[in-house]
Structure formats: structure tokens, C-alpha cells
Design a protein around this motif. Sequence first.
Motif, short mmCIF file in Angstrom:
data_model
loop_
_atom_site.label_atom_id
_atom_site.label_comp_id
_atom_site.label_asym_id
_atom_site.label_seq_id
_atom_site.Cartn_x
_atom_site.Cartn_y
_atom_site.Cartn_z
N THR A 1 -0.53 63.11 1.94
CA THR A 1 0.71 63.83 1.69
C THR A 1 0.52 65.34 1.72
O THR A 1 1.50 66.09 1.81
N ILE A 2 -0.73 65.81 1.64
CA ILE A 2 -0.98 67.24 1.52
C ILE A 2 -2.26 67.56 2.28
O ILE A 2 -3.14 66.72 2.42
N PHE A 3 -2.35 68.79 2.81
CA PHE A 3 -3.53 69.15 3.59
C PHE A 3 -3.79 70.64 3.50
O PHE A 3 -2.93 71.43 3.06
N ALA A 4 -4.99 71.02 3.91
CA ALA A 4 -5.38 72.43 4.01
C ALA A 4 -5.47 72.80 5.49
O ALA A 4 -5.93 72.01 6.31
N ASP A 5 -5.03 74.01 5.82
CA ASP A 5 -5.06 74.50 7.20
C ASP A 5 -6.38 75.22 7.43
O ASP A 5 -6.62 76.30 6.87
N LYS A 6 -7.25 74.64 8.24
CA LYS A 6 -8.57 75.24 8.43
C LYS A 6 -8.49 76.59 9.14
O LYS A 6 -9.36 77.45 8.93
N TYR A 7 -7.47 76.79 9.96
CA TYR A 7 -7.34 78.08 10.65
C TYR A 7 -6.96 79.18 9.66
O TYR A 7 -7.42 80.32 9.76
N GLN A 8 -6.15 78.85 8.69
CA GLN A 8 -5.79 79.81 7.65
C GLN A 8 -7.00 80.17 6.81
O GLN A 8 -7.14 81.31 6.34
N LEU A 9 -7.90 79.19 6.60
CA LEU A 9 -9.05 79.40 5.74
C LEU A 9 -10.26 79.96 6.49
O LEU A 9 -11.37 79.97 5.95
N GLU A 10 -10.06 80.41 7.71
CA GLU A 10 -11.14 81.05 8.47
C GLU A 10 -11.03 82.56 8.48
O GLU A 10 -11.89 83.24 9.04
N ASP A 11 -9.97 83.10 7.88
CA ASP A 11 -9.76 84.55 7.84
C ASP A 11 -10.51 85.14 6.65
O ASP A 11 -10.17 84.86 5.49
N PRO A 12 -11.54 85.96 6.86
CA PRO A 12 -12.34 86.49 5.74
C PRO A 12 -11.51 87.32 4.76
O PRO A 12 -11.73 87.23 3.54
N LEU A 13 -10.58 88.13 5.26
CA LEU A 13 -9.78 88.96 4.36
C LEU A 13 -8.86 88.11 3.50
O LEU A 13 -8.68 88.36 2.30
N PHE A 14 -8.28 87.09 4.12
CA PHE A 14 -7.40 86.20 3.35
C PHE A 14 -8.20 85.45 2.29
O PHE A 14 -7.76 85.32 1.14
N LEU A 15 -9.38 84.97 2.64
CA LEU A 15 -10.22 84.27 1.68
C LEU A 15 -10.60 85.17 0.52
O LEU A 15 -10.59 84.76 -0.64
N ALA A 16 -10.95 86.41 0.82
CA ALA A 16 -11.36 87.35 -0.24
C ALA A 16 -10.22 87.59 -1.22
O ALA A 16 -10.45 87.75 -2.42
N SER A 17 -8.98 87.61 -0.73
CA SER A 17 -7.83 87.83 -1.61
C SER A 17 -7.59 86.66 -2.56
O SER A 17 -6.90 86.80 -3.57
N LYS A 18 -8.16 85.50 -2.25
CA LYS A 18 -7.99 84.31 -3.07
C LYS A 18 -9.25 83.98 -3.88
O LYS A 18 -9.32 82.93 -4.50
N ASN A 19 -10.23 84.87 -3.89
CA ASN A 19 -11.52 84.63 -4.55
C ASN A 19 -12.25 83.44 -3.94
O ASN A 19 -12.89 82.65 -4.62
N LEU A 20 -12.17 83.34 -2.61
CA LEU A 20 -12.89 82.32 -1.86
C LEU A 20 -13.87 83.01 -0.92
O LEU A 20 -13.60 84.09 -0.41
N THR A 21 -15.02 82.37 -0.72
CA THR A 21 -16.03 82.94 0.16
C THR A 21 -15.94 82.37 1.57
O THR A 21 -15.93 83.10 2.55
N ALA A 22 -15.89 81.04 1.68
CA ALA A 22 -15.87 80.43 3.00
C ALA A 22 -15.45 78.98 2.91
O ALA A 22 -15.60 78.33 1.87
N LEU A 23 -14.90 78.49 4.02
CA LEU A 23 -14.65 77.06 4.18
C LEU A 23 -15.93 76.44 4.73
O LEU A 23 -16.32 76.70 5.87
N ARG A 24 -16.60 75.62 3.93
CA ARG A 24 -17.89 75.05 4.33
C ARG A 24 -17.74 73.74 5.08
O ARG A 24 -18.61 73.37 5.87
N TYR A 25 -16.66 73.01 4.83
CA TYR A 25 -16.48 71.73 5.50
C TYR A 25 -15.05 71.27 5.32
O TYR A 25 -14.43 71.47 4.27
N ILE A 26 -14.50 70.67 6.38
CA ILE A 26 -13.21 69.98 6.30
C ILE A 26 -13.31 68.75 7.19
O ILE A 26 -13.82 68.82 8.32
N SER A 27 -12.88 67.60 6.67
CA SER A 27 -12.99 66.37 7.45
C SER A 27 -12.05 66.41 8.64
O SER A 27 -11.03 67.10 8.64
N GLN A 28 -12.40 65.66 9.66
CA GLN A 28 -11.63 65.63 10.89
C GLN A 28 -11.24 64.19 11.23
O GLN A 28 -11.99 63.27 10.91
N PRO A 29 -10.09 64.00 11.88
CA PRO A 29 -9.12 65.02 12.27
C PRO A 29 -8.11 65.30 11.17
O PRO A 29 -7.90 64.46 10.28
#
Length: 496
Positions: free
Chosen positions: A305-333
Motif C-alpha cells: 500500500t505504500i512505497f519509497a521512491d528511490k529516485y527521490q532518495l538519490e539526491d544528496p541535498l534532499f537526503l541531508a535536509s532529512k538527516n539521511l546519509t544514503a539509500l543503501r538498498y531497496i528491493s526490486q521491482p
Amino acid sequence: MRQRATFFHRNEDAIEPASLKVSGRSLSGPNLKAVREDRFTLGLDELPAELQELLRISQELYIRWASPVPYQSLGPWSSRLSPGLHVFYTPQADAGANVASDHELCLLLRRLGPVECSSPYKSFSRLPNDRFSHSTALQYYQPVYDLADFVEYIVQYACEPADAECRTRFNAVKQASSLDFSYDAISHVAKVTALWGRQDQTLSISAPAAHRVEVGLLTPNQAPNVGEHEIGVTGLLTVLGEDSKPAPTLFAFPSRHKQAGTGFSSAFLTPAGLHPTMQLNISSNRLPMKDSYCSLHALLTLPRTIFADKYQLEDPLFLASKNLTALRYISQPVDLEAPDYVMDIWGSSVLLELSTPVTESKEGFTAEIPLHLRYQAPQQGGESTFEVPYPAVFWACAAEEGTKFPNSPFDRVNLGYDGLFGPRTLFWHLDPVAERLVIGGKVPVLDLNKSQSINTVTSIVVIVGFAWVVYRLLTVYLRTGYSAAQPVKVTEKKQQ
């Protein structure tokens, strides 16, 4: 069948050894405030026939269930999973086994609760095995939050209709904090492990005549020679039917999972809308190991019912604004457009590294994870609810060079995230703090009560629009008439 019952308690909760009574094939004593683990080791011939058939065509099968009710853990049982039913599976390589397992595995899972599984090759997601070989091939998750269906299935198989004591013993599993089933084709044995969090435990255990039952009462022992990757324990061991009294014991064993000594909570920021943001509140950024590299991670197990957008979580500036460092893994597809009701796959798992404050302190900090809801099926009333289990939050620290983690009596592997790290990684888990380890909200959907009127109005609008277009065409025709177009002579000019 072999059974091992282990009670792990704090030093201040210890009971006098003299208060324990061993009589034949039973042990009893006063109530004990402790964590209890019961592990059963069974051969294939001791399992239900349908489960035997499935395991014969399986290379690995690990079923993990975690309760949505928070519990306090101790000692070697510090590993955490998101609440619900987790399945990690590797079929045998030949094609015939794969075809058979399509039916057998999903049939078994449906006995554990309301599971929406069509086949492992449609409903499961694939796990990466290109980095580390200790990962299974497929993963599945379903938000099953109680064990009532599973207990009923076991009672029907293991208990005689008139055996009330057997039913009572298995009904206690409904209150368990976690339940594991493990099988691999190398050992050819199945292990079933039930865990109850730290609480008052009744100390009364009996051993059937044909079963070997070992009972342990253990407490932490921080000996000087115990390494950071090990847990030292001391206590009493008793083999029912063989020992006349408990025997003292002292040993240490390696453990990849430990408690960080801090907690966290999770909630959706309001208003949530169709793009809710999960906020993690970490109580402290204190490092669990001083002389080792450690990074803080959150593993999200997201139903479809819910998902994370991996393209959104690849932006370093956006991640820094959320106190996130990096997306290390997301299952596919992960389909970014499909509505919930047309999907076969269970959902997705996401591993994020959190950005901790530079200065270590006991003060907390927050991190925000943007998520997106899928379109839901129409409902009466025009509103639907969604639920997301708490994530697992842990520090991943590198153990010293040369550190090995051989099999231990309390080992717990194949948890989904351990296969994403190297074999020398230590996991220090944060304890979730909440009354129920599930968060959610409401989302607007098509109201079935109003859908008929919407269809009617839409049809009227389409008919009126079509009639208006026809009317305008007729008006033009009646005013100007119609004549064939005259040929137009085109003079070509020579291009320079």
C-alpha cells in the motif's frame, strides 16, 4: 525431537538453586522474571506431510514472525524485526522443484493467517546475493499480527482431541514475542523457536518420554576475557531424565546482535495526505563501540500500500535536509504508478543510513523518510486506512580484523538485513518505544455509496458534450453547405 528451554534473567532476579526441584522428567521452581526461549529441533519425518513435501524441494526456508506488542529483551536475543510475518526462501535449482513449490509454499503460508500469496515467483521479491553469499534468494512479508491461525494448525496436528494439557501448552505460543522456523538442506533438520520477552515466567517443565529436554537458567557474566563480539553467561543446566539436580555452567559464545542501550519511536507527520513522511525520533547518538566504525541504519518493511521512491532518495541535498546519509538498498521491482489492488508482489524493503550529529551526545535527534501511498480500492464511506510496521533501527559496526562468528547455541540469521552487510558486522539494536509497534493513518478513496451517482453524472456530461459537438457541426453545415475542394495549382520556385 529435542527441546531446549532457556530462561535468561538479570543478576538481581536470580533465584536460589535450592528452590529448584528435579523429579524424574520434570523441573519446577518459583516464578522467575526472565526472557524465555523454547527451541525445538525436529527431523523431517516428525513434521506434517505437507511441510515435508515442501522442504524436500527447498534449499533454505526461514519464517520469522514478530509481535506488534513491544517487549524487553536480554542477552543473546537482541535482534529485531518489523512486526509481522517475514519469509526468506531459496528453492532448489531444478525447474521441477520450482513448479511444485509455487503451490506448496503459499498453501503453507495461508495456514499462518490472512496471507495474500499467489506464488513465490509473483508475490516474493528477490534479495541480492552478488555481494555476500549468506542471503536467501527470495523475500516475502505480510502484516500478520497474531498467531491464532498458526496455533490452531499446530494443535490439530500435534494434539489429541482429548489432550487439554497439550492444547494449553501450545496456546501459550499466542503470547510469544517472536516465532522462528528455520530449515536448510545441509542439516536436514527443522528448528522452531519461540521467544517471550522479559516478564514473570512460570518455572514448570516436563519432558515426554521420547524427547530430550534441556533446561537452562542463565544470567550475564562479564568476564575479563569476553570480547566485544561475545556474550558471557553463567547459570544452571539440567537435562530432564538424566540429571538429578541442576549443574553449574560458565561459558561464552559469539553473537552478532546486541543491545545499544538506547531507544527510538516512529510516527507519521500530520497531515499525512497521500505522501506521508515517517519521522524517527532517536533518543541518543552515543556510539556502541568506541574503536570501530559504526553507522546508524533503519530498515523499513513496507506493505504494497505504500512505497519509497528511490529516485527521490538519490539526491544528496534532499537526503541531508532529512538527516539521511544514503539509500543503501531497496528491493526490486518497485512500481511507482500501479495501484494497490492490481499488484501481486508483497511490497518492498528499504535500508537507509541515517545522518547522526557530528558531536556525540545523549540528546536525541530526528530523521524523516518521505513515502508515497498507492491508490486504494474503493470503499464504503470514501475512506480507507493503512498501516506500516515499525522499522528496525540498528548500528552496524565493523568487528576487529580476524573476528569470526561460528555457529552459537543462540544464533539467529537470515533476518533480511544481515545479508546486506559483511560477515564481520556487529548489529547493535535500538529498542522501539511505543504501545503498539504499528503506525498508520487514513487515505481518501472512491466512495462506493456515491459511485453510482458519479457514473450517472459522468455519462450525462459525456452525452451532453457529444450532442453539443454534433449540434455545432450541423449548424456549420446548414449555414455554408458542403462542396468538394477545388484543386489548387502550386507553382514551384527554383531554389538557389
